[in-house]
Design a protein around this motif. Structure first.
Motif, PDB file in Angstrom:
ATOM      1  N   GLY A 115       0.724  -1.058   0.393  1.00  0.00           N
ATOM      2  CA  GLY A 115       0.501  -0.452   0.144  1.00  0.00           C
ATOM      3  C   GLY A 115       0.857   1.283  -0.256  1.00  0.00           C
ATOM      4  N   ILE A 116       1.821   1.349   0.678  1.00  0.00           N
ATOM      5  CA  ILE A 116       2.786   2.416   1.043  1.00  0.00           C
ATOM      6  C   ILE A 116       3.319   2.871  -0.631  1.00  0.00           C
ATOM      7  N   SER A 117       3.718   1.438  -1.114  1.00  0.00           N
ATOM      8  CA  SER A 117       4.763   1.747  -2.405  1.00  0.00           C
ATOM      9  C   SER A 117       3.371   2.448  -3.350  1.00  0.00           C
ATOM     10  N   TRP A 118       2.481   2.053  -3.594  1.00  0.00           N
ATOM     11  CA  TRP A 118       1.865   2.167  -4.501  1.00  0.00           C
ATOM     12  C   TRP A 118       1.101   3.925  -3.945  1.00  0.00           C
ATOM     13  N   GLN A 119       0.887   4.217  -3.076  1.00  0.00           N
ATOM     14  CA  GLN A 119       0.512   5.500  -2.672  1.00  0.00           C
ATOM     15  C   GLN A 119       1.413   6.604  -3.257  1.00  0.00           C
ATOM     16  N   ALA A 120       3.215   6.300  -2.500  1.00  0.00           N
ATOM     17  CA  ALA A 120       3.695   6.923  -2.998  1.00  0.00           C
ATOM     18  C   ALA A 120       4.243   6.576  -5.066  1.00  0.00           C
ATOM     19  N   LEU A 121       3.748   6.002  -4.923  1.00  0.00           N
ATOM     20  CA  LEU A 121       3.814   5.891  -7.089  1.00  0.00           C
ATOM     21  C   LEU A 121       2.714   7.147  -7.215  1.00  0.00           C
ATOM     22  N   ALA A 122       1.029   6.830  -6.933  1.00  0.00           N
ATOM     23  CA  ALA A 122       0.331   7.878  -7.574  1.00  0.00           C
ATOM     24  C   ALA A 122       0.650   8.981  -6.588  1.00  0.00           C
ATOM     25  N   MET A 123       1.296   9.399  -5.357  1.00  0.00           N
ATOM     26  CA  MET A 123       1.372  10.844  -5.254  1.00  0.00           C
ATOM     27  C   MET A 123       2.662  11.763  -5.684  1.00  0.00           C
ATOM     28  N   ALA A 124       3.816  10.849  -6.227  1.00  0.00           N
ATOM     29  CA  ALA A 124       4.394  10.668  -7.968  1.00  0.00           C
ATOM     30  C   ALA A 124       3.891  11.676  -8.725  1.00  0.00           C
ATOM     31  N   GLY A 125       2.902  10.335  -8.944  1.00  0.00           N
ATOM     32  CA  GLY A 125       1.963  10.770 -10.522  1.00  0.00           C
ATOM     33  C   GLY A 125       1.547  11.738 -10.256  1.00  0.00           C
ATOM     34  N   GLY A 126       1.075  12.544  -9.116  1.00  0.00           N
ATOM     35  CA  GLY A 126       0.333  13.900  -9.109  1.00  0.00           C
ATOM     36  C   GLY A 126       1.282  14.774  -8.993  1.00  0.00           C
TER      37      GLY A 126
END
Length: 173
Positions: A115-126
């Motif tokens: 979950g943390i990995s996908w959350q960090a990736l989503a925020m990086a995309g934003g």
């Protein structure tokens, strides 16, 4: 105002990425929470991107002659500043969360919950979306050179003669 230098944004993103990676490394070592923004931050990022894009399109339409009314110069300046702030903020968010994601990759096989990995990736995309929109809107705010400006080549200034009697004396040697 000068346009934002993409190489400067890249350098800032890389430096903040290293800081994000170090912060994630230290928080993992001391069993603290990973310093990643919550996914609700994507809503805020989306609002900022949408506002910047709407204002930028408004300036672009005026610049391209689609609007007959005069554009408020203060609004145009605010749009430019908002675009630059959006690009810099997106760079920091992208770098920080990319650094955290890179740190999470080394733990990928050890954890069952990513979950943390996908959350960090989503925020990086934003953050990446903020950078792209910020740079694009900044380009929208550029005014093309006037027809007469292209003919004038910058050269030595001509000596100026006083125009009125009360004007300061000018010594032209």
């Amino acid at each position: 105002m000068k346009l934002t230098n993409p190489l400067l944004l890249l350098a800032i993103g890389a430096a903040v990425g290293v800081l994000g990676w170090l912060a994630a490394l230290l928080t993992t070592r001391y069993s603290l929470n990973t310093p990643v923004l919550p996914l609700t931050g994507l809503v805020t990022m989306g609002v900022i991107v949408a506002l910047t894009l709407v204002l930028g399109i408004r300036v672009l339409r005026w610049r391209n002659g689609k609007k007959k009314t005069m554009l408020n110069p203060i609004l145009a300046a605010w749009t430019l500043v908002l675009a630059q702030a959006c690009a810099y903020t997106g760079t920091v968010l992208l770098g920080w969360h990319a650094g955290i994601f890179i740190d999470q990759l080394r733990l990928w096989n050890l954890r069952s919950d990513q979950g943390i990995s996908w959350q960090a990736l989503a925020m990086a995309g934003g953050g990446l979306a903020m950078v792209v929109v910020g740079l694009a809107v900044e380009r929208f705010c550029r005014i093309p050179p006037e027809d007469g400006d292209a003919d004038k080549a910058p050269g030595p200034q001509e000596k100026r003669k006083p125009q009125a009697e009360g004007e300061y004396a000018y010594r032209g040697h």
